[in-house]
Scaffold this motif. Structure first.
Motif, short mmCIF file in Angstrom:
data_model
loop_
_atom_site.label_atom_id
_atom_site.label_comp_id
_atom_site.label_asym_id
_atom_site.label_seq_id
_atom_site.Cartn_x
_atom_site.Cartn_y
_atom_site.Cartn_z
N THR A 222 0.81 -1.21 0.00
CA THR A 222 0.00 0.00 0.00
C THR A 222 0.85 1.27 0.00
O THR A 222 0.33 2.35 -0.27
CB THR A 222 -0.93 0.03 1.23
N HIS A 223 2.11 1.14 0.31
CA HIS A 223 3.00 2.31 0.32
C HIS A 223 4.38 1.85 -0.11
O HIS A 223 4.89 0.83 0.37
CB HIS A 223 3.08 2.94 1.72
N LEU A 224 4.97 2.58 -1.03
CA LEU A 224 6.31 2.28 -1.52
C LEU A 224 6.96 3.58 -1.96
O LEU A 224 6.46 4.26 -2.86
CB LEU A 224 6.24 1.29 -2.69
N ALA A 225 8.06 3.93 -1.32
CA ALA A 225 8.75 5.18 -1.64
C ALA A 225 10.19 5.09 -1.16
O ALA A 225 10.52 4.32 -0.25
CB ALA A 225 8.05 6.37 -1.00
N TYR A 226 11.04 5.88 -1.80
CA TYR A 226 12.41 5.99 -1.32
C TYR A 226 12.43 6.70 0.03
O TYR A 226 11.57 7.52 0.33
CB TYR A 226 13.27 6.76 -2.31
N ALA A 227 13.41 6.37 0.84
CA ALA A 227 13.57 7.04 2.12
C ALA A 227 13.88 8.52 1.89
O ALA A 227 14.44 8.89 0.86
CB ALA A 227 14.69 6.37 2.92
N PRO A 228 13.51 9.40 2.83
CA PRO A 228 13.68 10.84 2.61
C PRO A 228 15.12 11.24 2.29
O PRO A 228 15.33 12.19 1.53
CB PRO A 228 13.22 11.44 3.94
N GLU A 229 16.12 10.53 2.84
CA GLU A 229 17.49 10.97 2.63
C GLU A 229 17.98 10.78 1.20
O GLU A 229 18.95 11.41 0.77
CB GLU A 229 18.44 10.23 3.58
N ILE A 230 17.33 9.91 0.42
CA ILE A 230 17.75 9.72 -0.97
C ILE A 230 16.61 10.01 -1.95
O ILE A 230 16.79 9.82 -3.15
CB ILE A 230 18.28 8.29 -1.21
N ALA A 231 15.48 10.46 -1.44
CA ALA A 231 14.33 10.67 -2.32
C ALA A 231 14.63 11.73 -3.39
O ALA A 231 14.26 11.58 -4.55
CB ALA A 231 13.11 11.08 -1.49
N GLY A 232 15.32 12.83 -2.99
CA GLY A 232 15.63 13.88 -3.96
C GLY A 232 16.54 13.41 -5.07
O GLY A 232 16.30 13.68 -6.25
N ALA A 233 17.59 12.67 -4.70
CA ALA A 233 18.53 12.17 -5.71
C ALA A 233 17.85 11.18 -6.65
O ALA A 233 18.06 11.21 -7.87
CB ALA A 233 19.73 11.51 -5.02
N MET A 234 17.02 10.30 -6.09
CA MET A 234 16.34 9.32 -6.92
C MET A 234 15.30 9.98 -7.82
O MET A 234 15.06 9.53 -8.94
CB MET A 234 15.69 8.26 -6.05
N LEU A 235 14.68 11.06 -7.35
CA LEU A 235 13.74 11.79 -8.20
C LEU A 235 14.45 12.41 -9.39
O LEU A 235 13.94 12.36 -10.53
CB LEU A 235 13.03 12.86 -7.38
N ARG A 236 15.63 12.99 -9.16
CA ARG A 236 16.39 13.56 -10.28
C ARG A 236 16.82 12.47 -11.25
O ARG A 236 16.83 12.68 -12.47
CB ARG A 236 17.61 14.30 -9.74
N ARG A 237 17.16 11.28 -10.72
CA ARG A 237 17.53 10.18 -11.62
C ARG A 237 16.34 9.72 -12.46
O ARG A 237 16.46 9.47 -13.66
CB ARG A 237 18.06 9.00 -10.80
N GLN A 238 15.17 9.65 -11.85
CA GLN A 238 13.99 9.27 -12.60
C GLN A 238 13.64 10.31 -13.65
O GLN A 238 13.24 9.98 -14.78
CB GLN A 238 12.82 9.08 -11.64
N GLN A 239 13.81 11.59 -13.30
CA GLN A 239 13.56 12.65 -14.28
C GLN A 239 14.55 12.55 -15.43
O GLN A 239 14.17 12.73 -16.60
CB GLN A 239 13.66 14.02 -13.60
N ALA A 240 15.83 12.26 -15.11
CA ALA A 240 16.83 12.11 -16.17
C ALA A 240 16.50 10.92 -17.06
O ALA A 240 16.64 11.00 -18.29
CB ALA A 240 18.22 11.95 -15.55
N ASP A 241 16.06 9.82 -16.47
CA ASP A 241 15.68 8.65 -17.27
C ASP A 241 14.51 8.98 -18.18
O ASP A 241 14.46 8.54 -19.34
CB ASP A 241 15.31 7.49 -16.34
N ALA A 242 13.56 9.76 -17.67
CA ALA A 242 12.42 10.14 -18.49
C ALA A 242 12.84 11.03 -19.66
O ALA A 242 12.36 10.87 -20.79
CB ALA A 242 11.36 10.84 -17.64
N VAL A 243 13.75 11.98 -19.38
CA VAL A 243 14.23 12.86 -20.44
C VAL A 243 14.98 12.07 -21.50
O VAL A 243 14.80 12.26 -22.71
CB VAL A 243 15.11 13.97 -19.85
N ILE A 244 15.84 11.13 -21.05
CA ILE A 244 16.61 10.31 -21.99
C ILE A 244 15.68 9.46 -22.85
O ILE A 244 15.86 9.34 -24.07
CB ILE A 244 17.61 9.43 -21.23
#
Length: 306
Positions: A222-244
């Protein structure tokens, strides 16, 4: 709890318990009470009766009262989807599942167990996925008691046992797979393979709760997310993957359009280009088709080679 530990335990097994029909026993005790009252008011011992008769009459009344009062302690009610585990001086004597009013000997203990479906939403737990990334995960579980004897006798508190095993099973399944597919080898991920993960979670919980006679009918994240300490970095990686991915699709489409355009020009004999001018035209078309902004055309008033 390991499988070797489970194999050494002596598992209990539910069996049908014997209980008298409560309504029939209630009628019997009511008849005894009525008979005692009638006897008391209609046939009292005469004043000239012997002492033995008086003692006998009094003993009969006291015995009837004691039998009725003690007998009333043997009644118990079973609601739909409820069971009662019967024990006699510590010995298991069976389980009564039929709903209604029942009666057993008053010195037999009754432990009621709900066999209805229970729904538990676990707390968010922080674990590391297969690649060591800290993530937060939670699940919803629907479980029920299948074997009342195991639930009562084989574990100390089966409800607490279920809560602990749900968290343990969630940690185990969450650590088997990566959160997201970071390489071509990641065929099963927590985010992209919900059906597979939910099935593994249900199987894991059923295996863990088997010792307590518990069956898990449904389990899902019911809940799945990156931990707060790496959430920002992983979000940028996902955005980069989407752009690529988007750029890749645009480039592939642009190459096809340029190829079609050059082939059409050559097939219709509209223009003949040498290698250098052909490369220049391909470069210009790719810039126009792949650019982020609208192209501003420049009119060439000279020849093609100027």
């Amino acid at each position: 709890m390991t499988s070797s530990t489970l194999s050494t335990m002596e598992n209990s097994k539910e069996r049908l318990g014997n209980a008298f029909n409560g309504y029939a026993m209630l009628a019997l005790f009511a008849a005894i009470t009525v008979a005692a009252v009638v006897l008391l008011f209609t046939v009292p011992p005469g004043a000239d009766g012997s002492t033995a008769e008086k003692i006998g009459f009094l003993a009969a009344l006291i015995t009837s009262a004691v039998v009725v009062l003690v007998g009333l302690c043997g009644f118990f009610m079973i609601q739909p989807n409820q069971a009662a585990v019967i024990t006699l001086f510590g010995e298991y004597r069976g389980t009564v599942r039929k709903d209604g009013l029942h009666w057993v000997w008053p010195w037999m203990m009754r432990t009621k167990v709900s066999v209805r479906a229970h729904n538990i939403h676990s707390e968010r737990v922080k674990i590391n996925d297969l690649r060591g990334n800290p993530i937060e995960i939670a699940c919803n579980t629907v479980w029920r008691v299948a074997d009342t004897a195991q639930a009562v006798f084989d574990v100390d508190d089966y409800k607490t046992f279920v809560n602990i095993q749900i968290e343990a099973g969630l940690r185990t399944v969450g650590a088997r797979h990566p959160y997201d597919d970071m390489s071509d080898e990641d065929k099963t991920t927590l985010r992209g393979s919900a059906d597979v993960v939910n099935r593994e979670l249900r199987e894991e919980l059923n295996e863990r709760l088997q010792v307590a006679g518990i069956v898990v009918d449904e389990a899902g994240l019911t809940h799945l997310a990156y931990a707060p300490e790496i959430a920002g970095a992983m979000l940028r990686r996902q955005q980069a993957d989407a752009v690529i991915a988007a750029r890749k699709k645009v480039v592939i489409g642009a190459v096809g359009m340029v190829e079609d355009a050059l082939g059409k020009l050559s097939a219709d004999g509209i223009i003949e280009l040498d290698g250098e001018r052909r490369a220049a035209m391909v470069s210009n078309l790719m810039v126009v088709l792949c650019g982020d902004r609208d192209a501003h055309p420049v009119v060439n008033a000279g020849t093609l080679y100027q």
